[in-house]
Design an enzyme around this catalytic site. Structure first.
Site, PDB file in Angstrom:
ATOM      1  N   GLU A 134      -7.016   7.977   6.656  1.00 50.24           N
ATOM      2  CA  GLU A 134      -7.493   8.750   8.028  1.00 50.24           C
ATOM      3  C   GLU A 134      -7.798  10.250   7.987  1.00 50.24           C
ATOM      4  O   GLU A 134      -7.283  11.120   8.545  1.00 50.24           O
ATOM      5  CB  GLU A 134      -6.119   8.740   9.080  1.00 50.24           C
ATOM      6  CG  GLU A 134      -5.588   7.234   9.188  1.00 50.24           C
ATOM      7  CD  GLU A 134      -4.697   7.278  10.589  1.00 50.24           C
ATOM      8  OE1 GLU A 134      -4.288   8.286  10.902  1.00 50.24           O
ATOM      9  OE2 GLU A 134      -4.200   6.171  10.657  1.00 50.24           O
ATOM     10  N   ASN A 178      -7.146   1.434  10.003  1.00 52.17           N
ATOM     11  CA  ASN A 178      -5.514   1.534  10.931  1.00 52.17           C
ATOM     12  C   ASN A 178      -5.778   1.485  12.368  1.00 52.17           C
ATOM     13  O   ASN A 178      -6.865   2.262  13.071  1.00 52.17           O
ATOM     14  CB  ASN A 178      -5.181   2.856  10.427  1.00 52.17           C
ATOM     15  CG  ASN A 178      -4.801   2.991   9.039  1.00 52.17           C
ATOM     16  OD1 ASN A 178      -4.939   1.909   8.310  1.00 52.17           O
ATOM     17  ND2 ASN A 178      -4.257   4.183   8.682  1.00 52.17           N
ATOM     18  N   ARG A 229       0.808  -1.140   0.160  1.00 59.24           N
ATOM     19  CA  ARG A 229      -0.024   0.125  -0.001  1.00 59.24           C
ATOM     20  C   ARG A 229       0.742   1.124   0.106  1.00 59.24           C
ATOM     21  O   ARG A 229       1.657   1.256   0.863  1.00 59.24           O
ATOM     22  CB  ARG A 229      -0.751  -0.017   1.248  1.00 59.24           C
ATOM     23  CG  ARG A 229      -1.963   1.324   1.211  1.00 59.24           C
ATOM     24  CD  ARG A 229      -2.494   1.239   2.792  1.00 59.24           C
ATOM     25  NE  ARG A 229      -3.357   2.451   2.970  1.00 59.24           N
ATOM     26  CZ  ARG A 229      -3.040   3.339   4.179  1.00 59.24           C
ATOM     27  NH1 ARG A 229      -2.046   2.960   4.916  1.00 59.24           N
ATOM     28  NH2 ARG A 229      -3.729   4.215   4.259  1.00 59.24           N
ATOM     29  N   HIS A 261      -2.731  10.881   1.395  1.00 57.75           N
ATOM     30  CA  HIS A 261      -2.286  10.533   2.575  1.00 57.75           C
ATOM     31  C   HIS A 261      -1.692  11.873   2.868  1.00 57.75           C
ATOM     32  O   HIS A 261      -0.442  12.008   3.400  1.00 57.75           O
ATOM     33  CB  HIS A 261      -1.138   9.572   2.687  1.00 57.75           C
ATOM     34  CG  HIS A 261      -1.009   8.812   3.842  1.00 57.75           C
ATOM     35  ND1 HIS A 261      -1.109   7.285   3.928  1.00 57.75           N
ATOM     36  CD2 HIS A 261      -0.515   9.217   5.126  1.00 57.75           C
ATOM     37  CE1 HIS A 261      -0.712   7.057   5.395  1.00 57.75           C
ATOM     38  NE2 HIS A 261      -0.481   8.215   5.726  1.00 57.75           N
ATOM     39  N   TYR A 319      -3.953   1.220  16.139  1.00 57.86           N
ATOM     40  CA  TYR A 319      -2.684   1.439  16.937  1.00 57.86           C
ATOM     41  C   TYR A 319      -2.950   1.151  18.601  1.00 57.86           C
ATOM     42  O   TYR A 319      -1.983   0.219  19.077  1.00 57.86           O
ATOM     43  CB  TYR A 319      -1.842   2.658  16.743  1.00 57.86           C
ATOM     44  CG  TYR A 319      -1.238   2.772  15.321  1.00 57.86           C
ATOM     45  CD1 TYR A 319       0.054   2.018  14.986  1.00 57.86           C
ATOM     46  CD2 TYR A 319      -2.080   3.277  14.412  1.00 57.86           C
ATOM     47  CE1 TYR A 319       0.212   2.182  13.714  1.00 57.86           C
ATOM     48  CE2 TYR A 319      -1.573   3.420  13.158  1.00 57.86           C
ATOM     49  CZ  TYR A 319      -0.138   2.757  12.753  1.00 57.86           C
ATOM     50  OH  TYR A 319       0.171   2.891  11.382  1.00 57.86           O
ATOM     51  N   GLU A 337      -3.093  -0.300   8.257  1.00 59.48           N
ATOM     52  CA  GLU A 337      -1.959  -0.120   9.125  1.00 59.48           C
ATOM     53  C   GLU A 337      -2.125  -0.757  10.615  1.00 59.48           C
ATOM     54  O   GLU A 337      -3.192  -0.619  11.131  1.00 59.48           O
ATOM     55  CB  GLU A 337      -1.862   1.284   9.162  1.00 59.48           C
ATOM     56  CG  GLU A 337      -1.424   2.135   8.207  1.00 59.48           C
ATOM     57  CD  GLU A 337      -1.451   3.517   8.384  1.00 59.48           C
ATOM     58  OE1 GLU A 337      -1.147   4.161   9.476  1.00 59.48           O
ATOM     59  OE2 GLU A 337      -1.515   4.536   7.370  1.00 59.48           O
TER      60      GLU A 337
HETATM   61  C1  FCB Z   1      -0.970   6.770  11.033  1.00 55.49           C
HETATM   62  C2  FCB Z   1      -0.454   7.499   9.794  1.00 55.49           C
HETATM   63  C3  FCB Z   1       0.781   6.729   9.314  1.00 55.49           C
HETATM   64  C4  FCB Z   1       1.737   6.795  10.339  1.00 55.49           C
HETATM   65  C5  FCB Z   1       1.333   6.052  11.609  1.00 55.49           C
HETATM   66  C6  FCB Z   1       2.296   5.601  12.894  1.00 55.49           C
HETATM   67  O1  FCB Z   1      -1.966   7.758  11.750  1.00 55.49           O
HETATM   68  O2  FCB Z   1      -1.847   6.865   8.779  1.00 55.49           O
HETATM   69  O3  FCB Z   1       1.069   7.663   8.406  1.00 55.49           O
HETATM   70  O4  FCB Z   1       2.265   8.088  10.726  1.00 55.49           O
HETATM   71  O5  FCB Z   1       0.024   6.573  11.912  1.00 55.49           O
END
Ligand code: FCB
Length: 457
Positions: free
Chosen positions: A166, A294, A77, A121, A296, A362
């Site tokens: 995002e 995405n 990607r 992006h 985290y 992500e």
């Molecule tokens: C996300 C972004 C990516 C990267 C990660 C850690 O929010 O999409 O570009 O910075 O975080």
């Protein structure tokens, strides 16, 4: 630990973004983006780092693709830089900009790697920002024109198109708290940007379909919003408010057909919502074929009169919501490590928005990687391996519970320019020595290679 197998055809890959890796900021007619301006503004990015050189991927893409193939990646990607394609955001297309993505696409296909494109992006052409950026309705229309220019050149070879990455970050961090480019701090502008980004997605989706694109989607960073106390009614209210501002404000217009009433009322208390015009919601709700997720870290909130709120990133939460400080173990970003949040998030989206297949576009972590003993040995990033292993197990659990999850793309292939943090945060499974541009796969890359080859853990 038990062995886990993923479904046949589960797609394994890695993700990057143009401004974070390409460099070559002045090559072949590329225009300026808001990240060029922002990173050159003193005090905005750690140590004044910029994406001028980054990982020099623009010149090293062939070697990078060879390395992806060596690692066994099935999908890659990447994002297209709008100012390479239209230096001023509108007007004539710059063929040399398209040539780069043409070469990259052919290199990927030549190695059997499936290209997945992100059209935006975060690197908005500066000229468009000078005319209001995402607070200007035109920007959405210009985005559709740009999307169709890229599709005209690459549509014969690229199967999967995603419009935005995002939009939460682009709107709330770009226009709300100003931590990201263009650095505006104005809650009304943030909500205006949310709507115009969604409209841009809808118009681009129309343009891509008109060009014959068969797989079109968008990537969100939906939050797993949790109450500090699961038995508190006040905390449940805080969860609902934050979930509205972070998740439902995007998911409902995209997948249900319009903004939820509670979110609409909240926004109207902050800004006159005249920017939502008749017919917009219909455009935004055009069917999509895949939703990129995405993930985290989770977000914990409490309902508290006088709470500090989430600042410009969560307009209107001050005085009502307390965002809890993250509890360890943390990554180098200070983000909580909670794989169960990924299972919850995927399950929730699959339950509330069942029509659309999901792809993790992500997931990954920054850690202060210890330098290897010599430059040629791999970084022993066991904490990153543990993070990825935990999150893959969590993704597998979601599949076991019935979620239609199609694949997983690790963030990121390479250490890169981590926005306001510059180069000091390393997310790569491949180490980049920024002085020599030497790439060295970390232990996590070798571990991931194994995962891919067995389709499991
Ligand atoms: C996300 C972004 C990516 C990267 C990660 C850690 O929010 O999409 O570009 O910075 O975080």
């Amino acid at each position: 630990m038990t062995e886990l197998r993923f479904p046949d055809n589960f797609l394994w890959g890695a993700a990057t973004a143009a401004y974070q890796i390409e460099g070559a900021a002045r090559d072949d007619g590329r225009g300026e983006s808001i990240w060029d301006t922002f990173s050159r503004t003193p005090g905005k990015v750690h140590a004044g780092h910029t994406g001028d050189v980054a990982c020099d991927h623009y010149h090293r893409y062939a070697d990078d693709v060879a390395m992806m193939a060596e690692l066994g990646l099935q999908a890659y990607r990447f994002s297209v830089s709008w100012p390479r394609i239209q230096p001023d955001g509108t007007g004539p297309v710059n063929p040399r900009g398209l040539d780069f993505y043409d070469r990259l696409t052919d290199a990927l296909l030549g190695r059997g790697i499936d290209p997945i494109v992100t059209l935006y992006h975060w690197d908005l052409p500066q000229t468009l920002q000078d005319r209001g950026g995402w607070t200007a309705r035109d920007t959405a229309e210009h985005f559709a024109t740009y999307a169709s220019a890229v599709h005209t050149r690459l549509g014969d070879r690229i199967g999967t198109w995603t419009t935005l990455n995002e939009p939460w970050c682009a709107a709330y961090l770009g226009y709300g708290n100003g931590v990201h480019a263009p650095g505006v701090q104005d809650p009304g502008a943030a909500f205006t940007a949310v709507h115009h980004l969604l409209l841009a997605h809808g118009l681009a989706t129309q343009a891509l379909r008109a060009g014959g694109a068969s797989r079109v989607g968008i990537t969100l960073n939906p939050a797993d919003v949790r109450p500090a106390d699961p038995n508190s009614a006040a905390d449940a209210d805080a969860v609902r408010l934050v979930d509205g501002l972070h998740n439902r404000i995007f998911l409902d217009p995209l997948l249900v057909g319009g903004y939820p009433d509670d979110v609409r009322e909240h926004v109207a208390r902050i800004v006159e919502p005249a920017f939502v015009q008749d017919g917009d919601e219909k455009i935004i709700a055009a069917p999509i074929d895949l939703l990129g997720i995405n993930y985290y870290a989770p977000t914990y909130v409490a309902g508290r009169p006088g709470g500090a709120g989430g600042g410009g990133a969560y307009p209107g939460t001050k005085g009502a919501v307390e965002f809890l400080p993250p509890v360890g173990p943390l990554t180098d970003m200070g983000w909580m490590i909670e794989p169960a949040g990924l299972t919850r998030l995927l399950e929730r989206i699959a339950t509330d928005y069942p029509a659309v297949p999901l792809l993790i576009t992500e997931n990954g972590a920054a850690f202060p990687d210890k330098a290897a003993a010599d430059a040629t040995s791999p970084t022993l990033d066991t904490d990153r391996i543990a993070y990825l292993d935990g999150h893959l197990r969590a993704a597998h659990e979601a599949i076991a519970r019935g979620v239609d999850l199609r694949g997983y793309l690790v963030w990121s292939l390479l250490d890169n320019f981590e926005w306001a943090e510059g180069y000091r945060k390393r997310f790569g499974i491949v180490h980049v020595d920024y002085l020599t541009q030497r790439r060295t796969p970390k232990s996590s890359a070798r571990w991931y290679q194994e995962v891919i080859s067995r389709n499991g853990l």
